[in-house]
Design a protein around this motif. Structure first.
Motif, PDB file in Angstrom:
ATOM      1  N   SER A 304       0.846  -1.202   0.000  1.00 37.00           N
ATOM      2  CA  SER A 304       0.000   0.000   0.000  1.00 37.00           C
ATOM      3  C   SER A 304       0.873   1.241   0.000  1.00 37.00           C
ATOM      4  CB  SER A 304      -0.909   0.041   1.219  1.00 37.00           C
ATOM      5  OG  SER A 304      -1.600  -1.159   1.343  1.00 37.00           O
ATOM      6  N   GLN A 305       1.937   1.194   0.795  1.00 40.10           N
ATOM      7  CA  GLN A 305       2.850   2.346   0.813  1.00 40.10           C
ATOM      8  C   GLN A 305       3.448   2.587  -0.556  1.00 40.10           C
ATOM      9  OE1 GLN A 305       5.602   3.795   3.625  1.00 40.10           O
ATOM     10  NE2 GLN A 305       5.309   2.022   4.939  1.00 40.10           N
ATOM     11  N   LEU A 306       3.821   1.461  -1.202  1.00 40.03           N
ATOM     12  CA  LEU A 306       4.437   1.567  -2.524  1.00 40.03           C
ATOM     13  C   LEU A 306       3.450   2.189  -3.520  1.00 40.03           C
ATOM     14  CD1 LEU A 306       7.148   0.729  -3.810  1.00 40.03           C
ATOM     15  CD2 LEU A 306       6.038  -1.354  -4.588  1.00 40.03           C
ATOM     16  N   ILE A 307       2.198   1.756  -3.393  1.00 41.25           N
ATOM     17  CA  ILE A 307       1.194   2.272  -4.332  1.00 41.25           C
ATOM     18  C   ILE A 307       0.911   3.752  -4.064  1.00 41.25           C
ATOM     19  CG2 ILE A 307      -1.239   2.100  -5.009  1.00 41.25           C
ATOM     20  CD1 ILE A 307      -0.872  -0.973  -4.648  1.00 41.25           C
ATOM     21  N   ILE A 308       0.817   4.090  -2.777  1.00 37.81           N
ATOM     22  CA  ILE A 308       0.607   5.515  -2.435  1.00 37.81           C
ATOM     23  C   ILE A 308       1.730   6.353  -3.052  1.00 37.81           C
ATOM     24  CG2 ILE A 308       0.650   7.194  -0.557  1.00 37.81           C
ATOM     25  CD1 ILE A 308      -0.639   5.093   1.221  1.00 37.81           C
ATOM     26  N   MET A 309       2.958   5.843  -2.833  1.00 41.38           N
ATOM     27  CA  MET A 309       4.117   6.563  -3.349  1.00 41.38           C
ATOM     28  C   MET A 309       4.045   6.665  -4.873  1.00 41.38           C
ATOM     29  SD  MET A 309       7.951   5.591  -2.273  1.00 41.38           S
ATOM     30  CE  MET A 309       7.346   4.491  -1.063  1.00 41.38           C
ATOM     31  N   GLY A 310       3.696   5.541  -5.498  1.00 33.87           N
ATOM     32  CA  GLY A 310       3.610   5.488  -6.969  1.00 33.87           C
ATOM     33  C   GLY A 310       2.593   6.475  -7.492  1.00 33.87           C
ATOM     34  N   LEU A 311       1.418   6.519  -6.847  1.00 35.01           N
ATOM     35  CA  LEU A 311       0.363   7.396  -7.359  1.00 35.01           C
ATOM     36  C   LEU A 311       0.749   8.860  -7.212  1.00 35.01           C
ATOM     37  CD1 LEU A 311      -2.857   5.542  -6.164  1.00 35.01           C
ATOM     38  CD2 LEU A 311      -1.912   5.704  -8.478  1.00 35.01           C
ATOM     39  N   ILE A 312       1.221   9.215  -6.004  1.00 32.58           N
ATOM     40  CA  ILE A 312       1.573  10.618  -5.786  1.00 32.58           C
ATOM     41  C   ILE A 312       2.759  11.008  -6.657  1.00 32.58           C
ATOM     42  CG2 ILE A 312       2.281  12.340  -4.086  1.00 32.58           C
ATOM     43  CD1 ILE A 312       0.885  10.742  -1.980  1.00 32.58           C
ATOM     44  N   GLY A 313       3.789  10.132  -6.666  1.00 34.93           N
ATOM     45  CA  GLY A 313       4.988  10.423  -7.448  1.00 34.93           C
ATOM     46  C   GLY A 313       4.657  10.565  -8.926  1.00 34.93           C
ATOM     47  N   SER A 314       3.843   9.649  -9.438  1.00 37.90           N
ATOM     48  CA  SER A 314       3.505   9.711 -10.854  1.00 37.90           C
ATOM     49  C   SER A 314       2.704  10.968 -11.165  1.00 37.90           C
ATOM     50  CB  SER A 314       2.699   8.487 -11.277  1.00 37.90           C
ATOM     51  OG  SER A 314       3.485   7.346 -11.184  1.00 37.90           O
ATOM     52  N   ALA A 315       1.745  11.264 -10.275  1.00 38.86           N
ATOM     53  CA  ALA A 315       0.913  12.438 -10.524  1.00 38.86           C
ATOM     54  C   ALA A 315       1.780  13.699 -10.558  1.00 38.86           C
ATOM     55  CB  ALA A 315      -0.163  12.557  -9.461  1.00 38.86           C
ATOM     56  N   LEU A 316       2.685  13.807  -9.574  1.00 35.76           N
ATOM     57  CA  LEU A 316       3.562  14.980  -9.551  1.00 35.76           C
ATOM     58  C   LEU A 316       4.475  14.991 -10.770  1.00 35.76           C
ATOM     59  CD1 LEU A 316       4.626  15.383  -5.833  1.00 35.76           C
ATOM     60  CD2 LEU A 316       3.356  16.976  -7.267  1.00 35.76           C
ATOM     61  N   GLY A 317       4.983  13.799 -11.119  1.00 27.23           N
ATOM     62  CA  GLY A 317       5.857  13.687 -12.287  1.00 27.23           C
ATOM     63  C   GLY A 317       5.141  14.138 -13.544  1.00 27.23           C
ATOM     64  N   VAL A 318       3.893  13.715 -13.691  1.00 28.05           N
ATOM     65  CA  VAL A 318       3.119  14.107 -14.866  1.00 28.05           C
ATOM     66  C   VAL A 318       2.954  15.627 -14.885  1.00 28.05           C
ATOM     67  CG1 VAL A 318       0.814  14.067 -15.882  1.00 28.05           C
ATOM     68  CG2 VAL A 318       1.896  11.932 -15.184  1.00 28.05           C
ATOM     69  N   ALA A 319       2.584  16.172 -13.718  1.00 29.58           N
ATOM     70  CA  ALA A 319       2.351  17.614 -13.661  1.00 29.58           C
ATOM     71  C   ALA A 319       3.630  18.377 -14.014  1.00 29.58           C
ATOM     72  CB  ALA A 319       1.866  18.008 -12.271  1.00 29.58           C
ATOM     73  N   LEU A 320       4.744  17.964 -13.394  1.00 33.05           N
ATOM     74  CA  LEU A 320       6.010  18.648 -13.664  1.00 33.05           C
ATOM     75  C   LEU A 320       6.440  18.452 -15.111  1.00 33.05           C
ATOM     76  CD1 LEU A 320       8.138  18.073 -10.470  1.00 33.05           C
ATOM     77  CD2 LEU A 320       7.434  20.237 -11.488  1.00 33.05           C
ATOM     78  N   GLY A 321       6.256  17.226 -15.599  1.00 29.94           N
ATOM     79  CA  GLY A 321       6.630  16.923 -16.982  1.00 29.94           C
ATOM     80  C   GLY A 321       5.888  17.834 -17.949  1.00 29.94           C
ATOM     81  N   LEU A 322       4.581  18.001 -17.694  1.00 26.09           N
ATOM     82  CA  LEU A 322       3.784  18.860 -18.579  1.00 26.09           C
ATOM     83  C   LEU A 322       4.238  20.309 -18.484  1.00 26.09           C
ATOM     84  CD1 LEU A 322       0.183  17.421 -18.206  1.00 26.09           C
ATOM     85  CD2 LEU A 322       1.662  17.399 -20.211  1.00 26.09           C
TER      86      LEU A 322
END
Lengths: 831, 235
Positions: A304-322
């Motif tokens: 669950s921790q890994l998934i939480i990290m994955g979701l937040i990290g990916s979301a931030l990554g997407v936002a920053l990437g854009l």
């Protein structure tokens, strides 16, 4: 449980436990989203631009009128279609005649890009998408010069007369047709029938120009392709600019490699950081187990921790990437194609999802490990979990890499090559790290106290040291090769299209006009790429046999045997030509005893026709038979913008009186009026202006360069993430050993020296590894993937180790210095 | 409550196998308090880990609250621990990511008890930390951390509490407080207590004393001073 996972994640975040993992993930997603989006947008925008060369997204050319139901289907699909009829004819004004290539437009043109129609040659005009009105024609400047006409004059066209309504000074590029001798004339389709100009037997081609949104046009192309016969030809996309194709393809290969590499590097950083995370969580997991948590519950907690990290990290990554891609698009607007196409969400979603894939592929084994810890660890600190089979870890990581590579590149072959190379490379790199370490130990024995202490630290855990050198070295190898390939590509492009690359061609120069032309150009200080005689001839035989019998069926269809070739003779090897087989003539003008002259041929053509040194071609030139014996093969740089020839004769073989001359030169804009002088004095000379096309070529190269530049930044960023993760992961060991030294009474100065020496040695070792590995990798990539002549880069042999030392010392010291200031017992409590 | 029969633990070393614990047979009754004492390396901690089901014996049997834990899998033993066992460790072993309150709630939540928070608060009040519910372990002193650990140990209402050198990391004053606390709670809640210790003050407070030497029980006696104290109390 999920609430607890969230609480633990928050807490781990506050204590900095997951930051490296999280940032590596963010860099991966950011790189994928930004690179994916920008390449996608640039690619599509470039496609739009090359469509301007073509005048449409696709052209469909046929010797017979385009099928009626194709037109209906295209229109019902919502595509823009313009039909045209092309043929050669003669325009006349009074006593003057000019052979012209006519394009009769059935609708507005071009569908992509614009015409520029002016009142006078070599001036600026009005841009438009249109068709000439009935009874009028738009003509290229040469037509006016030859006919002695100007705008408003009428010319004879078949049985009718047309009014010249404008001069074409810009429009769809015709780079692929630059040797089309007849100047272009555009008229209205309706005038073709009125002029009654097409007779049975006339050579006519029918072209359908197609434009529309990508979905509809690809649908239409998929539908129409199977129905086309051999005589019909579809052109589209990049094929509009053949001279650029190699450069663009190379750039795309580089971008694909670079985006893969940054992802793989981020993956490595994630794996290293996940390993550290899991080691630091064994204690907690042991407590959970001790308190009675089931193994599955502990798994769930950490997943669950890994998934939480994955979701937040990916979301931030997407936002920053854009955000980054938008900043870059705005920043580089001058270099990027205009107008920029909107974002396509597919690469954005793919980038976000692949963040989760990377996280799972590289971090899961380490996270999975956590729950396997024995509860006995609460009593015995030394209890560590049975390691997950290292095969499983590697297999999962490799599978993840393969999946991502395939996803990003779409090429299974590239994935296969990269994976094989990566596997072999990993083993070799580790071996090299070991070797460098051993040699370092041996040399270092004679070093100063500081060096010996640093070595002593490294020697205590040799396997750990070698792992660190491998990881650092890998990062340097990848960063170095990215930098090298980038500079090589840029050099290559710049040398390919120098500032003063020829931008004008003159053809149809009569032998008697050559001295005059030379003097006009000399007066203006214009240097030519050489003035070459040109004779048109057809290949009729090979080694005494008719050509149809002498070569394979496939070779018979080669364009060079089906049309007249441009032949020339020169004494010395022309620029942009290299003799690759056989020998160039040095006693030019002397036929052999059979009276046969020597012939030099393009090596690719020789390959296609299956001929070799010593073979004798027979040509028919203006009704006269001429023989030429092949004595050399040449490699020709076709994109050099100078006259190039498949076949070159030794001087003396061809009849000078039948030749016209051709040359190319660079003419800056302010010297444009020279062209008028030339046309006035030699009205039959044909001028081909390439400056507009060259400008477009330069723009595209600039765009590709800009893309390459910033994508390299991501690779560097991902590399730094790896370096940082490894330093972070090895921090505890370093703190522990220096704290022990401190407890034993060592001076801070001594501890600092030992630590810095250890870090510096790691830097030297991995820097050397980076240089050797980088050179080898670049050598292989130049040869196999990028088709560039490999060279060594001695300059970097010093710089990379120096930078490695500086970075590792700075970053390593920065992470340690606060801990070193604290009292020993406090430090020990934090570990 | 807890019975062992010929409990033996051997570990295989490259050269020979080493017997850490040899044929230990013990019976601990409900509400008993037992101190396991002995020199370093005598096998105390190993015995504790076997009794609590953290490890499995090489030979012999352990029955904990009616469960033959030497026969159970990792997860089955974990379930027995969750149900019946509480722990206090020398190095506290609090979860640094959770507050004092959350640490105490954890074992209650594992039993899927809805009133975890209320119960945890009550326990923290009992150990005198009502004011520090939302502090993280690193914000607490050693003594306070051990008090949280004790609250956590009693939180699951264990039938039996295992303690491994609970005062080992504390100064004398704090050690005293912790000892008082363990025995007070033990008495209030009627828990069985098994503790491993070097600390004579702690051993003296137990009913029974089991002394180990080289993996064997060399003494298993009723604590006289305890008996005296008990008699004095009743008298």
């Amino acid at each position: 449980m999920r609430g607890m996972a969230w609480r633990l994640f928050k807490r781990d975040w506050q204590s900095g436990e997951v930051k490296v993992l999280f940032f590596a993930l963010m860099i991966a997603v950011m790189a994928m989203v930004a690179i994916g989006t920008i390449t996608d947008r640039t690619h599509r925008a470039m496609g739009e631009q090359s469509s301007e060369f073509l005048g449409a997204d696709y052209t469909l050319r046929s010797p017979r009128p385009i099928e009626h139901d194709w037109l209906e289907k295209g229109r019902s699909d919502g595509l823009e279609l313009t039909e045209s009829t092309g043929f050669s004819t003669v325009l006349a004004k009074g006593d003057e005649f000019q052979l012209v290539s006519v394009t009769a437009l059935g609708g507005k043109f071009p569908l992509k890009g614009e015409f520029e129609i002016a009142d006078k040659p070599f001036t600026r005009g009005q841009t438009m998408q249109a068709q000439p009105e009935q009874g009028t024609a738009w003509v290229e400047p040469r037509v006016l010069a030859v006919l002695g006409a100007e705008k408003g004059d009428t010319v004879d066209f078949g049985s009718i007369q047309l009014t010249i309504a404008g001069v074409i000074v810009g429009g769809p590029g015709q780079a692929s047709e630059m040797f089309n001798v007849a100047p272009k004339v555009y008229i209205n389709q309706a005038d073709v029938e009125r002029a009654n100009i097409i007779q049975p037997g006339s050579r006519v081609s029918y072209t359908l120009f197609i434009a529309g949104d990508i979905q509809s046009r690809e649908n239409f192309i998929d539908w129409v392709k199977p129905q086309m016969n051999k005589t019909q030809r579809l052109t589209g996309g990049k094929e509009g600019t053949p001279a650029l194709q190699a450069s663009i393809e190379r750039a795309e290969t580089f971008l694909r490699l670079a985006s893969l590499i940054s992802v793989v590097l981020a993956g490595v950083a994630i794996a290293v950081a996940a390993g550290r995370f899991s080691r630091r969580h064994y204690d907690y997991a042991a407590i959970y187990r001790c308190l009675g948590m089931q193994i599955a519950q502990v798994h769930r907690l950490y997943l669950s921790q890994l998934i939480i990290m994955g979701l937040i990290g990916s979301a931030l990554g997407v936002a920053l990437g854009l955000l980054i891609q938008q900043v870059i698009i705005v920043q580089f607007a001058d270099f990027l194609p205009k107008p920029m196409v909107p974002i396509n969400w597919a690469p954005v979603i793919a980038g976000g999802l692949s963040g989760l894939v990377v996280l799972i592929g590289f971090a899961l084994p380490a996270f999975f490990q956590i729950a396997r810890v024995s509860p006995l660890r609460v009593l015995r600190k030394e209890m560590v979990p049975q390691p997950v089979s290292s095969w499983l870890i590697y297999l999962l990581a490799i599978f993840t890499m393969a999946l991502l590579m395939w996803w990003q590149s779409g090429s299974l072959k590239l994935v296969g090559i990269l994976l094989a190379v990566a596997l072999v490379a990993f083993v070799i790199i580790r071996l090299m790290a070991w070797l460098i370490f051993k040699v370092g130990l041996w040399i270092g024995k004679r070093g100063s106290t500081a060096v010996r202490y640093g070595l002593g630290q490294l020697k205590r855990y040799p396997a750990f040291t070698i792992s660190q050198v491998t990881a650092f070295g890998l990062a340097f190898i990848i960063m170095l090769s990215t930098v090298l390939i980038r500079s090589e590509l840029l050099n290559e492009w710049q040398s390919q299209l120098p500032e003063d690359a020829p931008n004008h061609f003159l053809i149809n120069v009569q032998p008697s006009e050559v001295p005059n032309l030379e003097s006009i150009l000399a007066e203006q200080n214009v240097e030519t790429a050489g003035i070459y005689p040109m004779v048109r001839g057809r290949v009729t035989g090979l080694n005494g046999k008719p050509i149809e019998e002498a070569v394979s069926e496939e070779a018979q269809n080669d364009g060079s045997l089906r049309r007249e070739l441009n032949l020339t003779w020169v004494e010395n090897v022309p620029n942009a030509n290299t003799v690759v087989k056989g020998e160039w003539w040095n006693d030019a003008g002397q036929p052999d005893e059979d009276g046969v002259y020597q012939l030099s041929i393009d090596q690719n053509l020789a390959g296609r026709l299956g001929v070799d040194i010593g073979d004798v071609f027979e040509f028919s030139i203006g009704g006269v038979d001429v023989e030429g014996k092949i004595t050399s093969f040449r490699e020709i740089q076709w994109d050099s913008f100078q006259p190039n020839f498949f076949m070159i004769f030794e001087p003396g073989a061809l009849n000078e009186n039948m030749a016209t001359y051709i040359t190319s030169f660079y003419l800056p804009a302010e010297k444009k009026p020279t062209l008028n002088t030339i046309l006035r004095e030699m009205p039959t000379v044909t001028i081909i202006e390439l400056d507009a096309i060259m400008e477009q070529v330069q723009t595209i190269l600039d765009q590709v360069t800009a893309a390459v530049e910033f994508i390299m930044l991501f690779v560097l960023l991902a590399g730094i993430a790896v370096l940082y993760a490894v330093l972070q992961a090895s921090k505890e060991e370093r703190v522990l050993s220096s704290t022990l030294l401190k407890t034993l009474g060592a001076q801070t100065k001594f501890i600092r020296m030992t630590l810095l020496s250890e870090l510096a040695l790691l830097g030297i070792f991995s820097g050397i590894l980076g240089v050797i590995g980088g050179e080898v990798l670049v050598f292989v990539l130049y040869q196999e993937a990028l088709d560039i002549e490999p060279v060594l880069h001695p300059w970097f042999w010093l710089w990379v180790p120096l930078i490695a030392v500086a970075f590792i010392c700075l970053a390593g010291w920065w992470g340690l210095k606060s801990l070193l200031k604290q009292p020993a017992h406090q430090v020990l409590r934090q570990l | 409550m807890l019975t062992t029969n010929n409990l033996t633990k051997t570990v295989k070393l490259p050269e020979q196998s080493l017997t850490i614990l040899s044929e230990v047979s013990l019976t601990v009754n409900e509400h008993d308090s037992v101190a396991i004492v002995g020199a370093s390396g005598s096998g105390k901690s190993t015995l504790l880990s076997l009794l609590a089901g953290l490890d499995t014996p090489s030979e012999g049997e352990v029955e904990l609250a009616g469960h033959p834990i030497h026969k159970l899998s990792e997860d089955e033993r974990a379930a027995v621990r969750a149900q019946y066992v509480g722990f206090v460790f020398q190095s506290f072993h609090l979860l640094p990511g959770l507050t004092a309150l959350e640490n105490v709630m954890l074992p209650i939540e594992l039993k899927e008890d809805k009133n975890a928070q209320t119960k945890a608060k009550e326990l923290l009040e009992k150990v005198g930390l009502a004011e520090r519910l939302n502090h993280y372990p690193h914000q607490l002193s050693g003594g306070e951390q051990q008090r949280v650990a004790i609250a956590r140990a009693f939180a699951s209402e264990p039938k039996i509490l295992f303690a491994d050198e609970p005062t080992g990391n504390l100064d004398t004053a704090n050690g005293e407080k912790i000892i008082d606390l363990i025995f007070d709670l033990n008495q209030q809640l009627g828990t069985t207590l098994v503790l491993v210790t070097h600390d004579d003050r702690l051993a003296e407070r137990c009913q029974r004393l089991v002394r180990l030497e080289a993996g064997k029980v060399i003494e298993d006696s009723v604590n006289e001073s305890f008996e005296q104290a008990k008699t004095a109390e009743t008298a």
